[in-house]
Write a protein that holds these residues in place. Sequence first.
Motif, short mmCIF file in Angstrom:
data_model
loop_
_atom_site.label_atom_id
_atom_site.label_comp_id
_atom_site.label_asym_id
_atom_site.label_seq_id
_atom_site.Cartn_x
_atom_site.Cartn_y
_atom_site.Cartn_z
N ALA A 17 0.85 -1.20 0.00
CA ALA A 17 0.00 0.00 0.00
C ALA A 17 0.88 1.24 0.00
O ALA A 17 0.57 2.23 0.66
CB ALA A 17 -0.93 -0.02 1.21
N ALA A 18 1.99 1.17 -0.72
CA ALA A 18 2.93 2.30 -0.71
C ALA A 18 2.90 3.09 -2.02
O ALA A 18 3.69 4.01 -2.20
CB ALA A 18 4.35 1.79 -0.45
N GLY A 19 1.99 2.73 -2.92
CA GLY A 19 1.92 3.44 -4.20
C GLY A 19 1.48 4.88 -4.00
O GLY A 19 0.95 5.24 -2.95
N LEU A 20 1.69 5.69 -5.01
CA LEU A 20 1.40 7.12 -4.88
C LEU A 20 -0.07 7.45 -5.14
O LEU A 20 -0.54 8.53 -4.77
CB LEU A 20 2.28 7.93 -5.84
N GLY A 21 -0.79 6.55 -5.77
CA GLY A 21 -2.22 6.78 -6.02
C GLY A 21 -2.47 8.00 -6.88
O GLY A 21 -3.41 8.77 -6.64
N THR A 22 -1.69 8.17 -7.94
CA THR A 22 -1.79 9.41 -8.74
C THR A 22 -3.11 9.52 -9.50
O THR A 22 -3.54 10.63 -9.81
CB THR A 22 -0.63 9.52 -9.75
N ARG A 23 -3.76 8.37 -9.77
CA ARG A 23 -5.01 8.44 -10.52
C ARG A 23 -6.12 9.10 -9.71
O ARG A 23 -7.13 9.49 -10.26
CB ARG A 23 -5.45 7.03 -10.96
N PHE A 24 -5.92 9.19 -8.41
CA PHE A 24 -6.96 9.75 -7.55
C PHE A 24 -6.62 11.12 -6.99
O PHE A 24 -7.24 11.58 -6.04
CB PHE A 24 -7.29 8.79 -6.41
N PRO A 32 -4.08 8.25 2.00
CA PRO A 32 -3.79 7.09 1.14
C PRO A 32 -5.03 6.67 0.36
O PRO A 32 -6.14 6.73 0.88
CB PRO A 32 -3.41 5.99 2.14
N LYS A 33 -4.84 6.23 -0.88
CA LYS A 33 -6.02 5.85 -1.68
C LYS A 33 -6.72 4.66 -1.05
O LYS A 33 -7.92 4.48 -1.21
CB LYS A 33 -5.65 5.57 -3.13
N GLU A 34 -5.98 3.85 -0.30
CA GLU A 34 -6.57 2.67 0.35
C GLU A 34 -7.60 3.07 1.41
O GLU A 34 -8.40 2.26 1.84
CB GLU A 34 -5.49 1.82 1.02
N ARG A 109 7.93 0.20 6.06
CA ARG A 109 7.90 1.28 5.07
C ARG A 109 8.77 0.93 3.88
O ARG A 109 9.86 0.40 4.04
CB ARG A 109 8.40 2.57 5.71
N GLN A 110 8.26 1.29 2.71
CA GLN A 110 9.02 1.00 1.49
C GLN A 110 10.08 2.05 1.20
O GLN A 110 11.03 1.78 0.47
CB GLN A 110 8.05 0.88 0.30
N GLY A 111 9.97 3.24 1.79
CA GLY A 111 10.95 4.29 1.46
C GLY A 111 10.61 4.86 0.10
O GLY A 111 9.67 5.61 -0.02
N ARG A 114 9.51 1.98 -5.49
CA ARG A 114 10.22 1.57 -6.72
C ARG A 114 9.51 0.45 -7.45
O ARG A 114 10.12 -0.32 -8.17
CB ARG A 114 11.65 1.17 -6.36
N GLY A 115 8.21 0.31 -7.18
CA GLY A 115 7.43 -0.68 -7.92
C GLY A 115 6.88 -1.76 -7.01
O GLY A 115 7.35 -1.96 -5.88
N LEU A 116 5.87 -2.49 -7.53
CA LEU A 116 5.21 -3.52 -6.74
C LEU A 116 6.19 -4.64 -6.34
O LEU A 116 6.14 -5.14 -5.21
CB LEU A 116 4.04 -4.10 -7.56
N GLY A 137 -4.61 -3.72 -2.63
CA GLY A 137 -5.78 -2.99 -2.14
C GLY A 137 -6.69 -2.47 -3.23
O GLY A 137 -7.87 -2.23 -3.00
N ASP A 138 -6.18 -2.31 -4.45
CA ASP A 138 -7.00 -1.79 -5.55
C ASP A 138 -8.08 -2.75 -5.99
O ASP A 138 -9.09 -2.35 -6.54
CB ASP A 138 -6.13 -1.58 -6.79
N ASP A 139 -7.81 -4.04 -5.83
CA ASP A 139 -8.76 -5.06 -6.27
C ASP A 139 -9.63 -5.45 -5.12
O ASP A 139 -9.16 -6.03 -4.14
CB ASP A 139 -8.02 -6.30 -6.78
P1 UTP Z 1 -0.48 0.91 -8.89
O1 UTP Z 1 0.09 0.51 -10.17
O2 UTP Z 1 -1.97 0.95 -8.77
O3 UTP Z 1 0.14 2.31 -8.47
O4 UTP Z 1 0.10 -0.08 -7.78
P2 UTP Z 1 -0.32 3.38 -7.43
O5 UTP Z 1 0.81 4.31 -7.23
O6 UTP Z 1 -0.85 2.73 -6.17
O7 UTP Z 1 -1.57 4.11 -8.11
P3 UTP Z 1 -1.62 5.10 -9.36
O8 UTP Z 1 -1.49 4.24 -10.57
O9 UTP Z 1 -0.51 6.11 -9.24
O10 UTP Z 1 -2.96 5.75 -9.25
C1 UTP Z 1 -0.42 -1.38 -7.59
C2 UTP Z 1 -0.28 -1.76 -6.11
O11 UTP Z 1 1.09 -1.81 -5.75
C3 UTP Z 1 1.36 -0.94 -4.65
C4 UTP Z 1 0.23 0.08 -4.65
O12 UTP Z 1 0.01 0.61 -3.37
C5 UTP Z 1 -0.95 -0.75 -5.19
O13 UTP Z 1 -1.54 -1.51 -4.15
N1 UTP Z 1 2.69 -0.33 -4.86
C6 UTP Z 1 3.04 0.13 -6.09
C7 UTP Z 1 3.57 -0.25 -3.80
O14 UTP Z 1 3.26 -0.67 -2.66
N2 UTP Z 1 4.80 0.27 -4.02
C8 UTP Z 1 5.18 0.73 -5.24
O15 UTP Z 1 6.34 1.18 -5.37
C9 UTP Z 1 4.28 0.66 -6.30
#
Ligand code: UTP
Length: 302
Positions: A17-24, A32-34, A109-111, A114-116, A137-139
């Motif tokens: 759950a460390a993604g940036l959630g830019t789509r939202f 957090p988008k979660e 924490r992922q710091g 850098r990707g899933l 968490g998106d699904d």
């Molecule tokens: P997404 O591809 O949906 O990226 O990540 P995101 O940043 O969450 O959302 P958008 O695309 O910018 O809106 C798929 C999953 O992998 C996690 C995200 O939290 C999400 O659950 N993820 C992604 C990480 O935990 N770390 C990352 O570096 C990248």
Amino acid sequence: MSNSATSRPIRKAVIPAAGLGTRFLPATKATPKEMLPVVDKPAIQYVVEEAAGAGLSDVLMITGRNKRALEDHFDRNYELESALTKKGDADRLARVQESSDLATMHYVRQGDPRGLGHAVLCAAPHVGDEAFAVLLGDDLIDPRDPLLARMVEVQQTYGGSVVALMEVDPEQIHLYGCAAVDATAEGDVVRINGLVEKPATEDAPSNLAIIGRYVLDPAVFEVLRKTEPGRGGEIQLTDALQTLAADEAVGGPVHGVVFKGRRYDTGDRGDYLKAIVRLAAERADLGPDFKTWLRGYVAEEM
Ligand code: UTP
């Protein structure tokens, strides 16, 4: 069966759950988008409930900056609890306590995001040498269509790793990881021979898309350590799974469970709205009034 993780019960779930959630954006600038609500629960709570429901009561969440709300949500909130106790509001008190009683929660924490694949690698010290589940968490998988429990069962039978697959419109396959498969004796289980991340429709080996549930052999960690950044400069989990699928000696076979149930992609704004409408309409408490309003709205506005 070909590896050491076979048949050992699966106990741990990892939720990146460390993604940036830019789509939202801008909703996800400071939240957090979660934590975005799906009806009256944050999206992430459905996911933790799903893990707990499949018997995985040890949950590690991979978080990052701006993610404090996630930890707070799964912790006790004594102030709120005591206010509701004083009011004698047992119903709301139970709802507040529900999320803190679901599972044993851990956080790392992922710091840098850098990707899933990199997020999953952050779970290595906690997971150790046992097979584990990954839930994105998106699904949002409808609780009435259990998927993870079936994946755990398949992993216990075949060993190795198991991913969740769903048939999608060929025009949509470029949005997903895509699997090349062979049938097995079980109708909902396929053997995976290859995986490609987000292929063009004409290059896709099938219309089977990877969705956000995995049960992984711990050998994936060693593979991820050696996986170079791929698409978008990120370390892709799909690339590591492709390495596993290409050579069974590394971490056992990779199978797919083909899911035909209800899934909502809450990471996408349009699908997020659809998920809320569907789940609210089907709720016993909110549904009847909401559907009456919705019928009127559709009749007037559409
Ligand atoms: P997404 O591809 O949906 O990226 O990540 P995101 O940043 O969450 O959302 P958008 O695309 O910018 O809106 C798929 C999953 O992998 C996690 C995200 O939290 C999400 O659950 N993820 C992604 C990480 O935990 N770390 C990352 O570096 C990248």
